[in-house]
Enzyme design. Structure first.
Site, PDB file in Angstrom:
ATOM      1  N   HIS A 150      -5.215  10.591   8.349  1.00 18.14           N
ATOM      2  CA  HIS A 150      -3.912  10.885   7.737  1.00 18.14           C
ATOM      3  C   HIS A 150      -3.892  12.174   6.919  1.00 18.14           C
ATOM      4  O   HIS A 150      -2.848  12.567   6.422  1.00 18.14           O
ATOM      5  CB  HIS A 150      -3.462   9.725   6.849  1.00 18.14           C
TER       6      HIS A 150
HETATM    7  N1  UDP Z   1      -6.470   0.544   4.887  1.00 12.87           N
HETATM    8  C1  UDP Z   1      -5.791  -0.622   5.195  1.00 12.87           C
HETATM    9  N2  UDP Z   1      -5.149  -0.707   6.387  1.00 12.87           N
HETATM   10  C2  UDP Z   1      -5.158   0.302   7.307  1.00 12.87           C
HETATM   11  C3  UDP Z   1      -5.869   1.496   6.984  1.00 12.87           C
HETATM   12  C4  UDP Z   1      -6.509   1.595   5.761  1.00 12.87           C
HETATM   13  O1  UDP Z   1      -5.777  -1.567   4.402  1.00 12.87           O
HETATM   14  O2  UDP Z   1      -4.564   0.146   8.378  1.00 12.87           O
HETATM   15  C5  UDP Z   1      -7.118   0.658   3.573  1.00 12.87           C
HETATM   16  C6  UDP Z   1      -8.584   0.991   3.617  1.00 12.87           C
HETATM   17  O3  UDP Z   1      -9.342  -0.169   3.647  1.00 12.87           O
HETATM   18  C7  UDP Z   1      -8.804   1.798   2.355  1.00 12.87           C
HETATM   19  C8  UDP Z   1      -7.452   2.375   2.054  1.00 12.87           C
HETATM   20  O4  UDP Z   1      -6.518   1.728   2.889  1.00 12.87           O
HETATM   21  O5  UDP Z   1      -9.153   0.973   1.267  1.00 12.87           O
HETATM   22  C9  UDP Z   1      -7.500   3.861   2.343  1.00 12.87           C
HETATM   23  O6  UDP Z   1      -6.266   4.382   2.238  1.00 12.87           O
HETATM   24  P1  UDP Z   1      -5.982   5.870   2.690  1.00 12.87           P
HETATM   25  O7  UDP Z   1      -6.916   6.237   3.776  1.00 12.87           O
HETATM   26  O8  UDP Z   1      -4.518   5.929   2.926  1.00 12.87           O
HETATM   27  O9  UDP Z   1      -6.257   6.713   1.386  1.00 12.87           O
HETATM   28  P2  UDP Z   1      -7.545   7.416   0.805  1.00 12.87           P
HETATM   29  O10 UDP Z   1      -8.596   6.390   0.630  1.00 12.87           O
HETATM   30  O11 UDP Z   1      -7.926   8.502   1.745  1.00 12.87           O
HETATM   31  O12 UDP Z   1      -7.085   7.951  -0.504  1.00 12.87           O
END
Ligand code: UDP
Length: 373
Positions: free
Chosen positions: A213
């Protein structure tokens, strides 16, 4: 945990600002421990059901006390709107402290509003640095750290980054990362995990879970095409929960749409389903921050497709970083050939993110900085 139980924050009132999925995941246990002391302000940065509501429910959290409804504007507008609306909320409610998490626009805006209203600020997940000034998140986290009265650093690496920038020791506490208790509380048991495999038509250790993303990977159709083609060449199925930002890019481009059909594309998964699949997969391929941490708890290898990472603690053990290109297929294919020994080896390595007590350490540290404490 009973949300009504008196907490280490005593009678202090604490506003918790959040606006995205990872913030809910990482603040969920803190909010529960704060109990009636906590007010939740949702900025509306990602206020759809799949990225917000299901996560609030998963952690048993009440509906937010306020939803600022800023929506998906560009960064400067979004931050400006959150600061303005939060300023009004804070002046009306006069909390004793504000908690923000991570590196989102909501976090930096919460920090700026706390500062403008002279309210003590707690920054959860403080001290992460990618040293990559091309990433807006890097600027968000630096600003939040320098405004924070209490920097909750997950690891010693993070503490050392803060010290190097001149943040005094008495503003830093090393807590572990709250992701550990999030995973421990919501990882489903064997029956639910078996059902998830059936539902997604995949076999244990014979599929990949992938998410993308970040703007650096999905905003340019050429880069996104490289990533999707690489994923499609991995010799086992790839479950691909598509973030709304990525879905919009794929939808806009017929070539990307066709290429992505080779993956098992699904809507964003709720947290329990995501963890269940992540625990059963062969490996993860992602640009997510939180998933790098979860890999170390679930003992799965993770290929991080990014120009940089702010989580060096897992590099060389659970994580390998590459840029978009042929290494994605090469490395994942090598890892597949190395199973099950690779999983057995990772199972012996402790997660660098702590023992599941970060949330209680953070809540215990809040009273020392609130006014009148
Ligand atoms: N996650 C989720 N469902 C999904 C994809 C990701 O629950 O379909 C969770 C994942 O386990 C992690 C979090 O969302 O804890 C990550 O979110 P994201 O990648 O949007 O943000 P980042 O961690 O990069 O800030």
């Amino acid at each position: 945990m009973d949300p009504a139980t008196p907490t280490a924050a005593g009678n202090k009132s604490v506003v918790v600002v959040l606006g995205t999925r990872p913030e809910i995941i990482k603040l969920g246990h803190i909010i529960r421990l704060l109990g009636s002391a906590a007010s939740i302000v949702h900025t509306g940065q990602h206020f759809d059901t799949g990225l917000s509501q299901v996560f609030l429910e998963a952690f048993g959290l009440p509906a937010p006390d306020a939803v600022l409804g800023v929506g998906g504007a560009r960064r400067g507008i979004q931050i400006g709107r959150i600061v303005e609306k939060l300023d009004s909320f804070l002046r009306t409610n006069s909390p004793d402290a504000i908690v923000v998490q991570g590196d989102t626009n909501s976090a930096v805006a919460g920090a700026l509003a706390a500062n403008a209203c002279d309210i003590p600020l707690v920054h959860v997940e403080s001290g992460l640095r990618s040293f990559d000034r091309r990433m807006p998140e890097e600027h968000n986290r630096v600003v939040a750290d320098h405004l924070a009265d209490l920097c909750c650093a997950p690891t010693e690496v993070n503490r050392s980054n803060l010290r190097d920038e001149g943040i005094p020791e008495d503003r830093i506490v090393v807590t572990g990362n709250t992701i550990v208790e999030a995973v421990e509380s919501l990882l489903p048991g064997p029956d639910r995990r078996a059902a998830l495999l059936v539902q997604h038509k995949v076999e244990q250790d014979r599929f990949v879970v992938s998410t993308f993303h970040r703007p650096e990977n999905v905003d340019d159709p050429v880069t996104l095409r490289i990533i999707i083609d690489q994923l499609a060449h991995i010799p086992v199925p790839v479950v691909f929960p598509v973030h709304p930002r990525t879905a919009a890019r794929i939808q806009d481009d017929v070539g990307l749409r066709e290429a992505a059909e080779q993956l098992l594309m699904v809507e964003p998964l709720d947290y329990e389903a995501f963890l269940g699949l992540a625990a059963e997969c062969a490996m993860l391929v992602t640009d997510s921050g939180g998933i790098q941490e979860e890999a170390s708890i679930l003992k799965r290898p993770v290929l991080v497709v990014r120009r940089s990472t702010e989580r060096p603690e897992v590099l060389g053990t659970f994580a390998t970083r590459v840029e978009p290109g042929p290494q994605i297929t090469e490395i994942t294919t090598n890892w597949l050939a190395a199973l099950p020994d690779l999983h057995l080896r990772l199972a012996t390595i402790p997660s660098p993110y702590g023992d599941g007590t970060a949330s209680s350490r953070i809540v215990a540290a809040i009273p020392r900085l609130t006014k009148g404490a």
